[in-house]
Design a protein around this motif. Structure first.
Motif, PDB file in Angstrom:
ATOM      1  N   LYS A   1       0.825  -1.196   0.000  1.00 48.49           N
ATOM      2  CA  LYS A   1       0.000   0.000   0.000  1.00 48.49           C
ATOM      3  C   LYS A   1       0.867   1.256   0.000  1.00 48.49           C
ATOM      4  N   ASP A   2       0.392   2.256  -0.721  1.00 48.08           N
ATOM      5  CA  ASP A   2       1.111   3.525  -0.792  1.00 48.08           C
ATOM      6  C   ASP A   2       0.679   4.413   0.373  1.00 48.08           C
ATOM      7  N   THR A   3       1.067   4.004   1.561  1.00 53.53           N
ATOM      8  CA  THR A   3       0.711   4.726   2.784  1.00 53.53           C
ATOM      9  C   THR A   3       1.958   4.858   3.655  1.00 53.53           C
ATOM     10  N   ASP A   4       1.859   5.671   4.695  1.00 53.45           N
ATOM     11  CA  ASP A   4       2.998   5.932   5.558  1.00 53.45           C
ATOM     12  C   ASP A   4       3.165   4.828   6.600  1.00 53.45           C
ATOM     13  N   GLN A   5       3.560   3.663   6.126  1.00 50.36           N
ATOM     14  CA  GLN A   5       3.869   2.522   6.987  1.00 50.36           C
ATOM     15  C   GLN A   5       4.721   1.544   6.193  1.00 50.36           C
ATOM     16  N   LEU A   6       5.472   0.711   6.912  1.00 54.63           N
ATOM     17  CA  LEU A   6       6.334  -0.287   6.272  1.00 54.63           C
ATOM     18  C   LEU A   6       5.928  -1.713   6.628  1.00 54.63           C
ATOM     19  N   ASP A   7       4.785  -1.883   7.290  1.00 50.38           N
ATOM     20  CA  ASP A   7       4.389  -3.218   7.741  1.00 50.38           C
ATOM     21  C   ASP A   7       4.249  -4.196   6.584  1.00 50.38           C
ATOM     22  N   ASP A   8       3.660  -3.744   5.486  1.00 47.40           N
ATOM     23  CA  ASP A   8       3.466  -4.669   4.363  1.00 47.40           C
ATOM     24  C   ASP A   8       4.794  -5.015   3.694  1.00 47.40           C
ATOM     25  N   LEU A   9       5.725  -4.060   3.655  1.00 48.07           N
ATOM     26  CA  LEU A   9       7.052  -4.363   3.124  1.00 48.07           C
ATOM     27  C   LEU A   9       7.763  -5.384   4.008  1.00 48.07           C
ATOM     28  N   LYS A  10       7.669  -5.234   5.308  1.00 49.49           N
ATOM     29  CA  LYS A  10       8.272  -6.192   6.231  1.00 49.49           C
ATOM     30  C   LYS A  10       7.680  -7.587   6.031  1.00 49.49           C
ATOM     31  N   ASP A  11       6.360  -7.656   5.914  1.00 47.38           N
ATOM     32  CA  ASP A  11       5.701  -8.948   5.706  1.00 47.38           C
ATOM     33  C   ASP A  11       6.184  -9.591   4.411  1.00 47.38           C
ATOM     34  N   PHE A  12       6.341  -8.787   3.364  1.00 42.42           N
ATOM     35  CA  PHE A  12       6.819  -9.332   2.098  1.00 42.42           C
ATOM     36  C   PHE A  12       8.239  -9.872   2.240  1.00 42.42           C
ATOM     37  N   LEU A  13       9.121  -9.110   2.877  1.00 39.61           N
ATOM     38  CA  LEU A  13      10.514  -9.544   3.007  1.00 39.61           C
ATOM     39  C   LEU A  13      10.608 -10.861   3.771  1.00 39.61           C
ATOM     40  N   ILE A  14       9.855 -10.984   4.843  1.00 35.82           N
ATOM     41  CA  ILE A  14       9.872 -12.236   5.618  1.00 35.82           C
ATOM     42  C   ILE A  14       9.350 -13.391   4.770  1.00 35.82           C
ATOM     43  N   SER A  15       8.276 -13.137   4.029  1.00 36.63           N
ATOM     44  CA  SER A  15       7.710 -14.175   3.174  1.00 36.63           C
ATOM     45  C   SER A  15       8.667 -14.555   2.051  1.00 36.63           C
ATOM     46  N   TRP A  16       9.298 -13.575   1.446  1.00 37.00           N
ATOM     47  CA  TRP A  16      10.174 -13.839   0.300  1.00 37.00           C
ATOM     48  C   TRP A  16      11.418 -14.621   0.712  1.00 37.00           C
ATOM     49  N   TYR A  17      12.063 -14.181   1.778  1.00 37.72           N
ATOM     50  CA  TYR A  17      13.292 -14.847   2.211  1.00 37.72           C
ATOM     51  C   TYR A  17      13.018 -16.063   3.092  1.00 37.72           C
ATOM     52  N   GLY A  18      11.809 -16.178   3.616  1.00 40.02           N
ATOM     53  CA  GLY A  18      11.440 -17.353   4.392  1.00 40.02           C
ATOM     54  C   GLY A  18      12.094 -17.443   5.749  1.00 40.02           C
ATOM     55  N   ARG A  19      12.556 -16.306   6.247  1.00 42.43           N
ATOM     56  CA  ARG A  19      13.215 -16.323   7.548  1.00 42.43           C
ATOM     57  C   ARG A  19      13.258 -14.908   8.094  1.00 42.43           C
TER      58      ARG A  19
END
Length: 231
Positions: free
Chosen positions: A4-22
């Motif tokens: 989402k194009d909003t002032d938060q990084l929660d979705d980016l964090k969730d993606f990184l954890i999901s992508w790298y699997g750790r």
């Protein structure tokens, strides 16, 4: 997952954890080591991933290695504060750098990239009104370039979609990075399972941490130029 194009990084964090699997707490910089004059978005990114390793030996100690591929996010120790500006990111050959304002959570992003080609440029200009937006474009770009398998592909998006047996999912659309907003978005990202698709300045890149080419549509692949970048 559409970020989402909003002032938060929660979705980016969730993606990184999901992508790298750790994820481990050691991937982040301890809060008491992060300068309080940094805008909140950068404080949050460093606290989460400021020391996230990618398993290589190519980067300085304590650097956020997963964000050191095409362009480089400085480690906390390398941040440069000059009066009210903080230099926090540079191009991989140090041809340009990006800055934010100290002690301003709403700081825009400044860049001096135009000095490379514009004789009338006079230093840093505002290139992005939102640091949160900028960081999402930057981080996703670095994730793609960090992939173990990386290809550049010639073709249009409609043809690229036909390469996959599953539909592409929107990940980050109409992303702005270091070009002024009036020049239009430069970074768009899609995902299909273990493959990321990045459109960057009109070029298409495919990245994955596994061998995915055998699963592509051979008929479509024969009509599209796919060039391996790595390994």
């Amino acid at each position: 997952m559409l970020l989402k194009d909003t002032d938060q990084l929660d979705d980016l964090k969730d993606f990184l954890i999901s992508w790298y699997g750790r994820y481990e707490s050691s991937y982040g910089v301890p809060v008491d080591k992060i300068p309080t004059y940094l805008p909140k978005a950068l404080q949050e990114l460093y606290a989460f991933a400021g020391r996230w390793k990618d398993g290589s030996d190519d980067h300085p100690e304590h650097s956020p290695e997963i964000f050191q591929q095409q362009d480089c996010l400085y480690s906390v120790e390398r941040l440069k504060k000059d009066k009210n500006k903080i230099t926090f990111l540079e191009e991989n050959q140090a041809n340009w750098t990006c800055q934010v304002e100290a002690s301003n959570n709403d700081s825009p992003v400044y860049c001096d990239e135009r000095l490379l080609w514009d004789d009338n440029a006079k230093g840093y200009i505002i290139v992005n009104d939102s640091l949160y937006h900028f960081l999402k474009s930057f981080c996703l770009q670095e994730v793609v370039y960090d992939c173990k398998q990386l290809y550049i592909i010639e073709g249009k998006l409609d043809n690229i979609k036909m390469l996959f047996n599953e539909p592409l999912e929107d990940l980050w659309l109409n992303g702005y990075y270091i070009s002024p907003k009036e020049e239009g978005p430069t970074h768009t990202f899609y995902q299909c399972g273990d493959v990321l698709v990045m459109e960057r300045y009109g070029d298409f890149w495919l990245g994955s941490n596994c061998d995915f080419t055998a699963a592509l549509n051979d008929d479509v692949l024969s009509s599209i130029k796919l060039r391996k970048i790595k390994p």
